[in-house]
Design a protein around this motif. Structure first.
Motif, short mmCIF file in Angstrom:
data_model
loop_
_atom_site.label_atom_id
_atom_site.label_comp_id
_atom_site.label_asym_id
_atom_site.label_seq_id
_atom_site.Cartn_x
_atom_site.Cartn_y
_atom_site.Cartn_z
N ILE A 1 -109.35 48.01 -65.32
CA ILE A 1 -109.13 47.32 -64.05
C ILE A 1 -110.49 46.87 -63.52
CG2 ILE A 1 -109.13 49.49 -62.73
CD1 ILE A 1 -107.10 48.13 -60.80
N ILE B 1 -101.36 47.80 -59.53
CA ILE B 1 -101.20 48.21 -60.93
C ILE B 1 -99.74 48.21 -61.37
CG2 ILE B 1 -101.46 50.19 -62.51
CD1 ILE B 1 -104.07 50.86 -60.90
N ILE C 1 -106.45 43.13 -64.42
CA ILE C 1 -106.13 44.24 -65.31
C ILE C 1 -105.98 43.65 -66.71
CG2 ILE C 1 -104.47 46.05 -65.87
CD1 ILE C 1 -103.65 45.95 -62.84
N THR C 2 -106.78 44.16 -67.63
CA THR C 2 -106.70 43.69 -69.01
C THR C 2 -107.17 44.78 -69.96
OG1 THR C 2 -107.35 41.93 -70.55
CG2 THR C 2 -108.99 42.60 -68.93
N ASP D 1 -102.74 40.41 -63.94
CA ASP D 1 -102.46 41.46 -64.92
C ASP D 1 -102.19 40.74 -66.24
OD1 ASP D 1 -101.46 43.50 -66.53
OD2 ASP D 1 -100.48 44.51 -64.85
#
Length: 180
Positions: free
Chosen positions: A160, A49, A155-156, A16
């Protein structure tokens, strides 16, 4: 005679980028006999997440007074309450009163109707985050579900990326309410 739960072992390589979280997550997850594969996949996605070191799966569908995942303090108070699906607004409002933060990965066949009818009822909750991702990704992951799950999740910038085997799936993380 009641049907037994199916047990899955999940290994998730999580990156993440925005939160600076780089972890290898391992979890054993039971699928309740009445739970769909899509809902199980959504629980695992929520685990990635909203990951925090103390985030844990609860009894799930077996315990109606618990969320799908949570972080509890040493004094047994809930710091983070994580739901999956399309819960009744009253459930989320109650959770918002009893936990520091509430997060919802909204998903399900009636998502569009839920957004119109129920989401406005949650607007006043200041400690709530509601997100969704492309339902086609959840369906595809559910169709490929095996007892041992190996995902790589990145995640950026509100997106996702999920790699399973040789295939990478991509979805925007749609912010429906609150902040990330």
């Amino acid at each position: 005679m009641a049907l037994p739960s199916k047990v899955y072992k999940a290994f998730i390589q999580l990156s993440d980028i925005g939160r600076g979280v780089y972890e290898t997550l391992q979890a054993t997850v039971a699928q309740h006999p009445s739970e769909t594969e899509e809902r199980l996949v959504a629980r695992l996605l929520a685990y990635a997440i909203f990951h925090e070191p103390e985030l844990a799966f609860t009894k799930g569908l077996s315990a109606t007074d618990e969320p799908d995942l949570w972080v509890k303090r040493a004094d047994d108070r809930v710091r983070l309450w994580v739901e999956v699906g399309l819960p009744e607004p009253d459930r989320i409002i109650k959770a918002g009163r009893h936990s520091e933060r509430v997060a919802l990965l909204a998903c399900g066949r009636q998502l569009a109707a839920w957004d119109q009818q129920q989401l406005p009822k949650l607007e006043k909750l200041t400690n709530l985050t509601v997100i969704s991702i492309d339902p086609a990704i959840i369906a595809k992951l559910a169709a490929q579900l095996e007892r041992t799950i190996a995902w790589s999740v990145t995640i950026t910038e509100g997106t996702i990326y999920l790699t399973v085997g040789e295939e990478t799936l991509e979805s925007a993380i749609q912010m429906k309410a609150g902040s990330p």
